[in-house]
Motif scaffolding. Structure first.
Motif, PDB file in Angstrom:
ATOM      1  N   CYS A 164       0.992  -1.217   0.099  1.00 48.13           N
ATOM      2  CA  CYS A 164      -0.081   0.128  -0.056  1.00 48.13           C
ATOM      3  C   CYS A 164       0.826   1.385   0.057  1.00 48.13           C
ATOM      4  O   CYS A 164       1.853   1.235   0.494  1.00 48.13           O
ATOM      5  N   ASN A 166      -0.644   4.498   0.537  1.00 49.68           N
ATOM      6  CA  ASN A 166      -1.395   5.520   0.942  1.00 49.68           C
ATOM      7  C   ASN A 166      -0.934   6.181   2.355  1.00 49.68           C
ATOM      8  O   ASN A 166      -1.246   7.313   2.544  1.00 49.68           O
ATOM      9  N   PHE A 167      -0.088   5.347   3.234  1.00 53.13           N
ATOM     10  CA  PHE A 167       0.204   6.084   4.471  1.00 53.13           C
ATOM     11  C   PHE A 167      -0.673   6.801   5.010  1.00 53.13           C
ATOM     12  O   PHE A 167      -0.432   7.665   5.479  1.00 53.13           O
ATOM     13  N   CYS A 168      -1.810   6.102   5.557  1.00 49.65           N
ATOM     14  CA  CYS A 168      -2.956   6.668   6.376  1.00 49.65           C
ATOM     15  C   CYS A 168      -2.135   6.806   7.518  1.00 49.65           C
ATOM     16  O   CYS A 168      -1.372   6.046   8.053  1.00 49.65           O
ATOM     17  N   TYR A 170      -2.418   6.539  10.624  1.00 51.45           N
ATOM     18  CA  TYR A 170      -2.632   5.468  11.718  1.00 51.45           C
ATOM     19  C   TYR A 170      -2.087   4.173  11.378  1.00 51.45           C
ATOM     20  O   TYR A 170      -2.022   3.239  12.202  1.00 51.45           O
ATOM     21  N   CYS A 171      -1.883   3.801  10.090  1.00 48.14           N
ATOM     22  CA  CYS A 171      -1.874   2.511   9.619  1.00 48.14           C
ATOM     23  C   CYS A 171      -0.342   1.972   9.498  1.00 48.14           C
ATOM     24  O   CYS A 171       0.658   2.783   8.949  1.00 48.14           O
ATOM     25  N   VAL A 173       0.422  -0.690   7.563  1.00 44.19           N
ATOM     26  CA  VAL A 173       0.522  -1.782   6.681  1.00 44.19           C
ATOM     27  C   VAL A 173       1.565  -1.241   5.666  1.00 44.19           C
ATOM     28  O   VAL A 173       2.322  -2.137   5.213  1.00 44.19           O
ATOM     29  N   PRO A 174       1.652  -0.106   5.239  1.00 46.10           N
ATOM     30  CA  PRO A 174       2.639   0.256   4.245  1.00 46.10           C
ATOM     31  C   PRO A 174       4.209   0.198   4.882  1.00 46.10           C
ATOM     32  O   PRO A 174       4.927  -0.131   4.069  1.00 46.10           O
ATOM     33  N   GLN A 208      -4.787  -4.871  -0.686  1.00 45.38           N
ATOM     34  CA  GLN A 208      -4.767  -3.878   0.498  1.00 45.38           C
ATOM     35  C   GLN A 208      -5.498  -2.778  -0.026  1.00 45.38           C
ATOM     36  O   GLN A 208      -6.326  -2.005   0.905  1.00 45.38           O
ATOM     37  N   HIS A 242     -10.561   1.476  -1.628  1.00 45.73           N
ATOM     38  CA  HIS A 242     -10.327   2.753  -0.920  1.00 45.73           C
ATOM     39  C   HIS A 242     -11.032   3.922  -1.736  1.00 45.73           C
ATOM     40  O   HIS A 242     -11.374   3.653  -2.881  1.00 45.73           O
ATOM     41  N   GLN A 269     -13.667   5.358   7.796  1.00 48.08           N
ATOM     42  CA  GLN A 269     -12.596   5.548   8.928  1.00 48.08           C
ATOM     43  C   GLN A 269     -13.175   6.813   9.680  1.00 48.08           C
ATOM     44  O   GLN A 269     -13.050   6.571  11.248  1.00 48.08           O
ATOM     45  N   ARG A 281      -6.520  10.708   4.631  1.00 44.91           N
ATOM     46  CA  ARG A 281      -7.313   9.572   3.736  1.00 44.91           C
ATOM     47  C   ARG A 281      -7.641  10.241   2.505  1.00 44.91           C
ATOM     48  O   ARG A 281      -8.284   9.458   1.577  1.00 44.91           O
TER      49      ARG A 281
END
Ligand code: 5AD
Ligand code: SF4
Length: 447
Positions: A164, A166-168, A170-171, A173-174, A208, A242, A269, A281
């Protein structure tokens, strides 16, 4: 323990992608002559595929790896491996902090597992010098040529893209799964063909951020269309989308193809534009609502589900009220609501938390109560409708009853039918209780 020490057991925590990754691992090991067993006491190798998305998920998965240590006492030579996102997140510290763990392998390094296991097999007794840590992140790995070892069934998952970008805020995952990369559409289609030949009737395309799929020639709607064209496949699902990448082309493609299921998981979210901005976001509340209008315009019976985080740093009562009002305005068919959990490496980890655990729990419970009523209302709207379900098997509550899913992912229970799993049948929805719909058989539709 077997003489050749080639039986492995794998336990999976976290999202569908992780479950799919366990199938990839089983595929890699199966090719090297390892056999999967489904009880830890039968295995020589115990694998725990972990999740890092919230702290609680990490604690549970690592706790399980520690507990599996009892099997090492019972049977010397048993090895324990931790796989997945935690490995990327915690690095070699896993081996320092968890003495029962013999090796730790991050999501992009599963091809190295046979080598690690070989080293362990060759080492005598409990020689811990072969303890290993492997993390080849951002290697561009897509496991494109690995055929996952799936438990035989009607449905299968296929990861079409990984990572991913996107680098939200809080996340994690990336940070643990690296940059986005897509598998070539032709390879995905080839895998779908193989699955159809094996009797699979429903495939779920995973990523993702699945709707940003791009193999250089095909975008995600193109891929969906190609997969839906395959004979034998009756249903195509996909997750997770997304909102910023949800195009009209995608919605129209779903609408135009009977086989592409009208279910969209579209995490919002938060309902507050202010919080969405801090979360990075890339959409406002209004832009999200416009997406919902677009979806419902083209897909009137859509199953629309979402994820929500409560208690993000700085979330005021007014922000929270906006999330609650968005739930009421959109009327999702279902919502997964989570308490914010600060994660290392993320930009939000630097933000001061402004809510107590008790306040977060209260907000979570309040939203769950609001959503429960909405889910029931949405389900009741289906009463009287005639629609098609894919029969999955006996109902959980009564073996005499059959259960299946509507295209929009809602579960329907049918009384006392002798329906074979894998059949598409037409049902009339007659009742709704809790999150389950009840129906009666109207017609068979064989593939
Ligand atoms: N805290 C709480 N929930 C989170 N999610 C992702 N990161 C966090 C976090 N740090 C939720 C999001 C995402 C879902 C898979 O998990 O809602 O959509
Ligand atoms: Fe995490 Fe955001 Fe990427 Fe989803 S889109 S995996 S929430 S960073």
């Amino acid at each position: 323990m077997t003489a050749d020490r080639k039986k492995f057991y794998i336990e999976t925590y976290g999202c569908q992608m992780n479950k799919y990754d366990s199938e990839i691992v089983a595929g890699i090991l199966g090719k090297e002559g390892y056999t999967q067993v489904f009880r830890p006491e039968e295995a020589d190798i115990l694998l725990v595929n972990t999740c890092s998305v919230r702290e609680h998920a990490e604690t549970r998965a690592l706790g399980r790896a520690d507990n599996l240590g009892v099997f090492k006492h019972k049977t010397p030579g048993v090895r324990i491996g931790v796989l997945g996102c935690i490995v990327q997140n915690r690095g070699e510290k896993i081996l320092e902090d968890h003495s029962a763990v013999d090796f730790a392998v991050a999501p992009d390094s599963y091809r190295q597992l046979p080598k690690i296991l070989n080293n362990h097999r060759e080492a005598s007794g409990d020689d811990f010098s072969v303890r290993a840590f492997l993390d080849e992140s951002d290697s561009g790995e897509t496991y494109d040529d690995v055929y996952p070892a799936r438990v035989k069934g009607l449905s299968a998952w296929i990861a079409v893209m990984r990572g991913c970008d996107n680098f939200c805020a809080y996340c994690i995952v990336p940070h643990v799964r690296g940059r986005e990369r897509s598998r070539p559409a032709a390879h995905v289609v080839e895998e779908v063909r193989k699955l159809a030949d094996e009797g699979v009737v429903e495939v779920t395309l995973l990523g993702q951020n699945v709707n940003s799929y791009d193999d250089g020639t095909h975008d995600f709607p193109d891929l969906l269309e190609k997969v839906a064209e395959q004979n034998g496949i009756g249903r195509v699902r996909f997750a997770t989308s997304h909102p910023k990448d949800l195009s009209e082309k995608l919605v129209r493609t779903v609408a135009d193809h009977e086989k592409i299921c009208s279910h969209i998981h579209l995490p919002v979210q938060s309902g507050s534009t202010r919080i969405l901005r801090v979360m990075n976001r890339a959409y406002t509340r209004e832009a999200y609502l416009e997406r919902v209008d677009l979806i419902r315009k083209h897909l009137p019976n859509v199953g629309l589900t979402t994820d929500i985080i409560v208690g993000f740093p700085g979330e005021t009562q007014s922000d929270f009220e906006q999330t609650k009002s968005l739930l009421r305005e959109v009327e999702f068919d279902g919502a997964f609501i989570f308490k914010y959990s600060p994660r290392p490496h993320t930009s939000a980890a630097g933000l001061k938390e402004t809510l107590t655990e008790g306040e977060k729990i209260a907000r979570l419970q309040e939203l769950n109560a609001v959503q429960k009523t909405i889910t029931q209302k949405r389900n009741q709207m289906h009463i009287g409708r005639t629609a098609q379900i894919l029969v999955e098997g006996p109902s959980k509550k009564s073996l005499k009853d059959a259960m299946g899913r509507l295209e929009n992912n809602k579960i329907v229970v049918l009384p006392d039918t002798k329906l074979q799993p894998g059949k598409f049948v037409t049902v009339k929805i007659t009742d709704s209780k809790g999150i389950t719909l009840f129906g009666e058989l109207v017609d068979f539709k064989f593939q």
